[in-house]
Design an enzyme around this catalytic site. Sequence first.
Site, PDB file in Angstrom:
ATOM      1  N   ASP A  14     -36.302  52.733   1.329  1.00 35.53           N
ATOM      2  CA  ASP A  14     -36.289  52.926  -0.272  1.00 35.53           C
ATOM      3  C   ASP A  14     -35.146  51.938  -0.582  1.00 35.53           C
ATOM      4  O   ASP A  14     -33.878  52.275  -0.882  1.00 35.53           O
ATOM      5  CB  ASP A  14     -35.598  54.360  -0.595  1.00 35.53           C
ATOM      6  CG  ASP A  14     -34.330  54.697   0.258  1.00 35.53           C
ATOM      7  OD1 ASP A  14     -34.078  53.964   1.192  1.00 35.53           O
ATOM      8  OD2 ASP A  14     -33.588  55.614  -0.335  1.00 35.53           O
ATOM      9  N   ASP A  19     -31.324  49.344   3.747  1.00 31.84           N
ATOM     10  CA  ASP A  19     -32.419  49.143   4.139  1.00 31.84           C
ATOM     11  C   ASP A  19     -32.789  47.872   4.040  1.00 31.84           C
ATOM     12  O   ASP A  19     -33.606  47.287   5.120  1.00 31.84           O
ATOM     13  CB  ASP A  19     -33.461  49.893   2.780  1.00 31.84           C
ATOM     14  CG  ASP A  19     -33.338  51.571   2.737  1.00 31.84           C
ATOM     15  OD1 ASP A  19     -33.801  52.249   3.346  1.00 31.84           O
ATOM     16  OD2 ASP A  19     -32.180  51.550   2.096  1.00 31.84           O
ATOM     17  N   ASN A  43     -33.032  55.675  -3.139  1.00 31.04           N
ATOM     18  CA  ASN A  43     -31.942  54.895  -3.745  1.00 31.04           C
ATOM     19  C   ASN A  43     -32.192  54.626  -5.255  1.00 31.04           C
ATOM     20  O   ASN A  43     -31.119  54.646  -5.830  1.00 31.04           O
ATOM     21  CB  ASN A  43     -31.576  53.546  -2.891  1.00 31.04           C
ATOM     22  CG  ASN A  43     -30.868  54.050  -1.563  1.00 31.04           C
ATOM     23  OD1 ASN A  43     -30.414  55.018  -1.403  1.00 31.04           O
ATOM     24  ND2 ASN A  43     -31.325  53.151  -0.680  1.00 31.04           N
ATOM     25  N   THR A 128     -36.327  55.340   6.922  1.00 24.74           N
ATOM     26  CA  THR A 128     -34.701  55.033   6.545  1.00 24.74           C
ATOM     27  C   THR A 128     -34.433  55.263   4.908  1.00 24.74           C
ATOM     28  O   THR A 128     -33.715  54.824   4.492  1.00 24.74           O
ATOM     29  CB  THR A 128     -34.404  53.347   6.491  1.00 24.74           C
ATOM     30  OG1 THR A 128     -35.157  52.665   5.715  1.00 24.74           O
ATOM     31  CG2 THR A 128     -34.469  53.185   7.873  1.00 24.74           C
ATOM     32  N   PHE A 169     -27.949  62.076   2.244  1.00 22.88           N
ATOM     33  CA  PHE A 169     -29.153  61.879   1.062  1.00 22.88           C
ATOM     34  C   PHE A 169     -30.209  61.822   1.342  1.00 22.88           C
ATOM     35  O   PHE A 169     -31.258  62.460   0.945  1.00 22.88           O
ATOM     36  CB  PHE A 169     -28.554  60.487   0.790  1.00 22.88           C
ATOM     37  CG  PHE A 169     -29.279  59.977  -0.471  1.00 22.88           C
ATOM     38  CD1 PHE A 169     -29.205  60.447  -1.905  1.00 22.88           C
ATOM     39  CD2 PHE A 169     -30.479  59.199  -0.179  1.00 22.88           C
ATOM     40  CE1 PHE A 169     -29.943  59.802  -2.831  1.00 22.88           C
ATOM     41  CE2 PHE A 169     -31.472  58.522  -1.313  1.00 22.88           C
ATOM     42  CZ  PHE A 169     -31.119  59.008  -2.439  1.00 22.88           C
ATOM     43  N   ASN A 170     -30.800  61.134   2.438  1.00 21.63           N
ATOM     44  CA  ASN A 170     -32.312  61.013   2.857  1.00 21.63           C
ATOM     45  C   ASN A 170     -32.845  62.396   3.070  1.00 21.63           C
ATOM     46  O   ASN A 170     -34.102  62.401   2.711  1.00 21.63           O
ATOM     47  CB  ASN A 170     -32.579  60.186   4.021  1.00 21.63           C
ATOM     48  CG  ASN A 170     -32.072  58.971   3.833  1.00 21.63           C
ATOM     49  OD1 ASN A 170     -32.366  58.295   2.652  1.00 21.63           O
ATOM     50  ND2 ASN A 170     -31.947  57.692   4.765  1.00 21.63           N
ATOM     51  N   GLN A 231     -19.087  51.646  -1.619  1.00 17.94           N
ATOM     52  CA  GLN A 231     -18.647  52.385  -0.679  1.00 17.94           C
ATOM     53  C   GLN A 231     -17.209  52.927  -0.653  1.00 17.94           C
ATOM     54  O   GLN A 231     -16.768  54.008  -0.453  1.00 17.94           O
ATOM     55  CB  GLN A 231     -19.248  51.829   0.672  1.00 17.94           C
ATOM     56  CG  GLN A 231     -20.808  52.139   1.131  1.00 17.94           C
ATOM     57  CD  GLN A 231     -21.048  53.287   1.350  1.00 17.94           C
ATOM     58  OE1 GLN A 231     -20.574  54.513   1.576  1.00 17.94           O
ATOM     59  NE2 GLN A 231     -22.524  53.672   1.096  1.00 17.94           N
ATOM     60  N   HIS A 243     -25.847  52.126   7.621  1.00 23.29           N
ATOM     61  CA  HIS A 243     -26.816  53.239   8.040  1.00 23.29           C
ATOM     62  C   HIS A 243     -27.847  52.866   8.638  1.00 23.29           C
ATOM     63  O   HIS A 243     -28.323  53.228   9.614  1.00 23.29           O
ATOM     64  CB  HIS A 243     -26.930  54.251   6.757  1.00 23.29           C
ATOM     65  CG  HIS A 243     -25.888  54.889   6.160  1.00 23.29           C
ATOM     66  ND1 HIS A 243     -24.767  55.561   6.611  1.00 23.29           N
ATOM     67  CD2 HIS A 243     -25.415  54.702   4.836  1.00 23.29           C
ATOM     68  CE1 HIS A 243     -24.012  55.928   5.668  1.00 23.29           C
ATOM     69  NE2 HIS A 243     -24.593  55.111   4.647  1.00 23.29           N
ATOM     70  N   ASP A 244     -28.908  52.291   7.801  1.00 22.05           N
ATOM     71  CA  ASP A 244     -30.449  52.189   8.074  1.00 22.05           C
ATOM     72  C   ASP A 244     -30.602  51.124   9.317  1.00 22.05           C
ATOM     73  O   ASP A 244     -31.605  51.456  10.400  1.00 22.05           O
ATOM     74  CB  ASP A 244     -31.314  51.752   7.053  1.00 22.05           C
ATOM     75  CG  ASP A 244     -31.100  52.805   5.815  1.00 22.05           C
ATOM     76  OD1 ASP A 244     -30.899  53.839   6.060  1.00 22.05           O
ATOM     77  OD2 ASP A 244     -31.401  52.387   4.752  1.00 22.05           O
TER      78      ASP A 244
HETATM   79  C1  BDR Z   1     -28.800  56.789   3.461  1.00 18.96           C
HETATM   80  O1  BDR Z   1     -29.008  57.032   1.772  1.00 18.96           O
HETATM   81  C2  BDR Z   1     -29.235  55.613   1.328  1.00 18.96           C
HETATM   82  O2  BDR Z   1     -28.377  55.635   0.293  1.00 18.96           O
HETATM   83  C3  BDR Z   1     -29.215  54.690   2.452  1.00 18.96           C
HETATM   84  O3  BDR Z   1     -29.929  53.669   2.144  1.00 18.96           O
HETATM   85  C4  BDR Z   1     -29.404  55.515   3.716  1.00 18.96           C
HETATM   86  O4  BDR Z   1     -30.650  55.474   4.186  1.00 18.96           O
HETATM   87  C5  BDR Z   1     -27.416  57.359   3.959  1.00 18.96           C
HETATM   88  O5  BDR Z   1     -27.383  58.389   3.425  1.00 18.96           O
HETATM   89 CA    CA Z   2     -32.096  53.949   2.764  1.00 23.18          CA
END
Ligand code: BDR
Ligand code: CA
Length: 318
Positions: A14, A19, A43, A128, A169-170, A231, A243-244
């Site tokens: 996303d 990503d 996102n 991701t 989140f994901n 962030q 993260h991804d």
């Molecule tokens: C995840 O949430 C999204 O905002 C980022 O791309 C990542 O995949 C982190 O929590």
């Molecule tokens: Ca992501």
Amino acid sequence: MSDIKKRKIILDCDPGHDDAVAIMMAASNPGIELLGVTIVSGNQTVEKTSLNGLKVLQWIGKGDIPCFQGCSRPMIREKLNAGDIHGETGLDGPVFPPLTLKIQEKHAVNFIIDTLMESDGDITMVTTGPMTNLGMALRMKPEIADKIQEIVLMGGAYTNGNVTPAAEFNIIADADAAYVCFTCGRPIRMMGLDITRKVLCTPDIVERMRQVGTIASDLFVDLMGHFCKTQYEIFGWAGGPLHDPCTIAYLINPDVIKSKYVNATIDIRSTESYGRTNCDMFDYMKKPKNCHVAYDIDADMFWDIVERELARYPKSEK
Ligand code: BDR
Ligand code: CA
């Protein structure tokens, strides 16, 4: 070395700043065959994240990798986007040239189903973003489960979440889809916030990547300008957690993470802890194990991998 057996993957994402870095790494590594990029709402809306996927592929000269638009909302719940972190476009920061690449006509879920069904069971599904596309594919064609070699996901946390104290989140964005994926019976490798918060993209890392001097490192630097700022403003991190890309770094060199094989479930029943990944890290419950949960990452090795992948691209003219 043309006889190297490449690891075939579909990257379901996303984009999203982190990503985008994952796409750049997967598209360049000679040991990975990126069969397609499939896009989901996360996102930002799926219309925006699809455009972003194309923008990234075009920027890095990988327009031959097909990109498919997928689900525009979660299976059941209301849509959740993350514009606070990723901006109005979902990829705020870089100034992209006019887009010439086009999205494929096929729906991402159909691409996932067809590609898996035609395969020899040697495709890794990397997710991701919210797991809607893969969850839908598993519900539409349950036979694909046997064809998935492994699911490698960025998502969840066995410690604290980032949307609620319990949920990442994901996962919370489509916990029902995550539930379907976690119960599909295939090997799962979960890279949660527990490790991704150990790879903070601090200013010195941004500077290090700037020195790489390729078209990909240029994009990395522009992306991180926005991502690290939000962030910091929202979570107070000294740098944006990357993260991804942890998923792709793991595929490139599995030694970069340490993981434990445990029972992991998705909470889709409770209210306050909805979307939590419950990982029985001490095997207290003695339930069947289904998930390799990453608990540590070698940050130095990780940044070396990122740098090496960005360096594979053509030199920039900046
Ligand atoms: C995840 O949430 C999204 O905002 C980022 O791309 C990542 O995949 C982190 O929590
Ligand atoms: Ca992501």
